[in-house]
Design a protein around this motif. Structure first.
Motif, PDB file in Angstrom:
ATOM      1  N   PRO A   1       0.793  -1.229   0.000  1.00 32.97           N
ATOM      2  CA  PRO A   1       0.000   0.000   0.000  1.00 32.97           C
ATOM      3  C   PRO A   1       0.827   1.282   0.000  1.00 32.97           C
ATOM      4  CG  PRO A   1      -0.130  -1.110   2.131  1.00 32.97           C
ATOM      5  CD  PRO A   1       0.513  -2.066   1.189  1.00 32.97           C
ATOM      6  N   SER A   2       2.077   1.220   0.430  1.00 28.24           N
ATOM      7  CA  SER A   2       2.894   2.435   0.486  1.00 28.24           C
ATOM      8  C   SER A   2       3.791   2.628  -0.726  1.00 28.24           C
ATOM      9  CB  SER A   2       3.779   2.424   1.743  1.00 28.24           C
ATOM     10  OG  SER A   2       2.989   2.405   2.904  1.00 28.24           O
ATOM     11  N   GLY A   3       4.079   1.566  -1.451  1.00 32.74           N
ATOM     12  CA  GLY A   3       4.972   1.724  -2.589  1.00 32.74           C
ATOM     13  C   GLY A   3       5.574   0.419  -3.051  1.00 32.74           C
ATOM     14  N   LYS A   4       6.610   0.553  -3.853  1.00 29.69           N
ATOM     15  CA  LYS A   4       7.261  -0.591  -4.496  1.00 29.69           C
ATOM     16  C   LYS A   4       8.761  -0.538  -4.248  1.00 29.69           C
ATOM     17  CE  LYS A   4       7.757  -0.684  -9.094  1.00 29.69           C
ATOM     18  NZ  LYS A   4       7.469  -0.891 -10.549  1.00 29.69           N
ATOM     19  N   ILE A   5       9.372  -1.739  -4.154  1.00 31.35           N
ATOM     20  CA  ILE A   5      10.824  -1.849  -4.065  1.00 31.35           C
ATOM     21  C   ILE A   5      11.270  -2.919  -5.045  1.00 31.35           C
ATOM     22  CG2 ILE A   5      10.709  -3.460  -2.112  1.00 31.35           C
ATOM     23  CD1 ILE A   5      13.361  -2.206  -1.126  1.00 31.35           C
ATOM     24  N   GLU A   6      12.402  -2.666  -5.725  1.00 31.85           N
ATOM     25  CA  GLU A   6      12.915  -3.593  -6.730  1.00 31.85           C
ATOM     26  C   GLU A   6      14.396  -3.857  -6.500  1.00 31.85           C
ATOM     27  OE1 GLU A   6      11.250  -2.470 -10.895  1.00 31.85           O
ATOM     28  OE2 GLU A   6      11.354  -0.616  -9.695  1.00 31.85           O
ATOM     29  N   ALA A   7      14.812  -5.084  -6.808  1.00 29.80           N
ATOM     30  CA  ALA A   7      16.230  -5.439  -6.838  1.00 29.80           C
ATOM     31  C   ALA A   7      16.546  -5.930  -8.246  1.00 29.80           C
ATOM     32  CB  ALA A   7      16.542  -6.517  -5.818  1.00 29.80           C
ATOM     33  N   LEU A   8      17.587  -5.360  -8.846  1.00 26.68           N
ATOM     34  CA  LEU A   8      18.034  -5.747 -10.186  1.00 26.68           C
ATOM     35  C   LEU A   8      19.431  -6.345 -10.049  1.00 26.68           C
ATOM     36  CD1 LEU A   8      16.994  -2.521 -12.154  1.00 26.68           C
ATOM     37  CD2 LEU A   8      15.590  -4.520 -11.595  1.00 26.68           C
ATOM     38  N   VAL A   9      19.568  -7.611 -10.443  1.00 29.23           N
ATOM     39  CA  VAL A   9      20.795  -8.353 -10.180  1.00 29.23           C
ATOM     40  C   VAL A   9      21.399  -8.843 -11.491  1.00 29.23           C
ATOM     41  CG1 VAL A   9      21.838 -10.229  -8.867  1.00 29.23           C
ATOM     42  CG2 VAL A   9      19.729  -9.139  -8.022  1.00 29.23           C
ATOM     43  N   PRO A  10      22.638  -8.486 -11.795  1.00 29.65           N
ATOM     44  CA  PRO A  10      23.267  -8.978 -13.025  1.00 29.65           C
ATOM     45  C   PRO A  10      23.640 -10.448 -12.900  1.00 29.65           C
ATOM     46  CG  PRO A  10      24.825  -7.688 -11.775  1.00 29.65           C
ATOM     47  CD  PRO A  10      23.514  -7.574 -11.050  1.00 29.65           C
ATOM     48  N   GLY A  11      23.815 -11.090 -14.048  1.00 32.31           N
ATOM     49  CA  GLY A  11      24.256 -12.473 -14.069  1.00 32.31           C
ATOM     50  C   GLY A  11      25.760 -12.576 -13.859  1.00 32.31           C
ATOM     51  N   PRO A  12      26.313 -13.777 -14.029  1.00 32.47           N
ATOM     52  CA  PRO A  12      27.754 -13.968 -13.830  1.00 32.47           C
ATOM     53  C   PRO A  12      28.581 -13.064 -14.742  1.00 32.47           C
ATOM     54  CG  PRO A  12      26.623 -16.083 -13.975  1.00 32.47           C
ATOM     55  CD  PRO A  12      25.616 -15.052 -14.343  1.00 32.47           C
TER      56      PRO A  12
END
Length: 376
Positions: free
Chosen positions: A259-270
């Motif tokens: 309800p308050s917002g969004k959080i994202e994690a973007l992780v590269p590969g090897p």
């Protein structure tokens, strides 16, 4: 004086050697003994840990007196039998690679082990310990105001070549949604803090491995899937997997919304797979997007280059071993239990069955339901 922890290693394929490299980065550790039946893999392991004794069986490994713990990184179908052998002969602390088991009929064996084993068992769920995902989990509640929707997207390279091609077939790997995706089902339970009640999946083999044959058999492992999971607390999660998308900038993209917002994690590969002509590999990011005031805020989550060099999992294997060592020395509890490992597999088995049958699978892990049959 600090206590040196002596490790025994079972299995030194790609993941086993990653464990070796990361254990050697920890202070006061020693690789005491290695059991790896494949000659080529054994030679590769001795280049990393020349000090280790080499043995020809799990039993011989257990007979080495100077041994404080064991890491199991053998092929999937061997995990449960090796755990039972250790339990019978010498129940030392163990870190066992996922998945904990691969066949529905193995569940009672795991439950017996869980009740009888007298030493700590840690199930290797490395994704929890990737720095951007660990930070994502820390910030989750504040950023979302209470998670209601979780999406995990992995766009990556095909299954790598393994000894005996065990990862090309459902019967020896457990199927893609067990072998590859139990990591993500573990993350779902960890982030949502509830148990799954319904699993719905669509999956198949679209691109990869059709031109391969092993003893006259063509691989049947899936290379793409969607999985939707409903949880008891009303939250829901989705996994999107594509294993013919190695051209992606990020390998994992995880988002949580409340309800308050969004959080994202973007992780590269090897990093070893990143094309040199594109310059340095991307750095992981964490993005928070509140509803009010609107406006995403992104920060980079860099990882020590030495840890990136030591493995393919964004530094997580090192941090996992750091915590496992602390647990076996009595400084902290086990964080990924046999129960956690079992429930992640049960979700994967349910997803495999849902995709094969076209039906939603009802499950309630708190009441120990019958688990669905694994598709062939």
């Amino acid at each position: 004086m600090a206590q040196t922890v002596n490790y025994g290693i079972i299995g030194c394929g790609m993941m086993g050697r990653e464990h070796l490299r990361n254990i050697k980065l920890l202070p006061d550790t020693r690789i005491a003994v290695i059991f790896e039946p494949d000659h080529k893999m054994r030679l590769a392991a001795t280049e990393i840990a020349p000090e280790a004794a080499l043995v020809d069986s799990t039993e011989a490994l257990l007979n080495i007196e100077a041994l404080d713990c064991i890491v199991i990184a053998s092929p999937n179908m061997a995990h449960i039998g090796q755990l039972e052998q250790i339990a019978h002969h010498r129940p030392l602390p163990v870190l066992v690679e996922k998945p904990l088991f691969i066949h529905p009929e193995d569940r009672p064996r795991i439950e017996k082990l869980m009740s009888d084993y007298s030493a700590p068992i840690w199930v290797a769920m490395e994704y929890r310990y990737m720095p951007p995902i660990a930070r994502f989990l820390e910030r989750l509640d504040e950023a979302t105001g209470g998670l209601r929707m979780l999406t995990i997207r992995e766009h990556r390279f095909p299954f790598l070549n393994k000894v005996g091609a065990w990862n090309r077939f459902n019967y020896s790997s457990g199927g893609t949604l067990v072998e590859k995706c139990c990591h993500f089902f573990d993350l779902m339970r960890l982030a949502i803090r509830s148990e799954p009640v319904r699993v719905m999946a669509s999956a198949g083999q679209a691109v990869n491995h059709f031109d391969e044959a092993y003893d006259g058999r063509t691989p049947d492992i899936w290379d793409n899937a969607y999985v939707i999971v409903d949880f008891a607390n009303g939250a829901r999660a989705m996994l999107e997997l594509c294993m013919f998308a190695e051209g992606s900038r990020y390998q994992e993209e995880i988002s949580a919304v409340g309800p308050s917002g969004k959080i994202e994690a973007l992780v590269p590969g090897p990093g070893r797979f990143w094309p040199e002509h594109l310059g340095p590999p991307p750095t992981a990011q964490l993005i928070e997007s509140p509803r009010a005031p609107m406006g995403p805020v992104a920060i980079e989550i860099p990882v020590d280059p030495a840890l990136l060099e030591a493995g393919d999992h964004n530094g997580s294997t090192f941090y996992q071993h750091q915590k496992f060592k602390a647990a076996l020395l009595g400084h902290q509890p086990i964080e990924v239990t046999v129960e956690d490992g079992m429930k992640a597999v049960l979700m994967g088995l349910a997803a495999q069955e849902s995709a094969a049958s076209g039906k939603a699978i009802d499950m309630n892990l708190s009441v120990r339901p019958e688990i669905p049959e694994l598709c062939s």
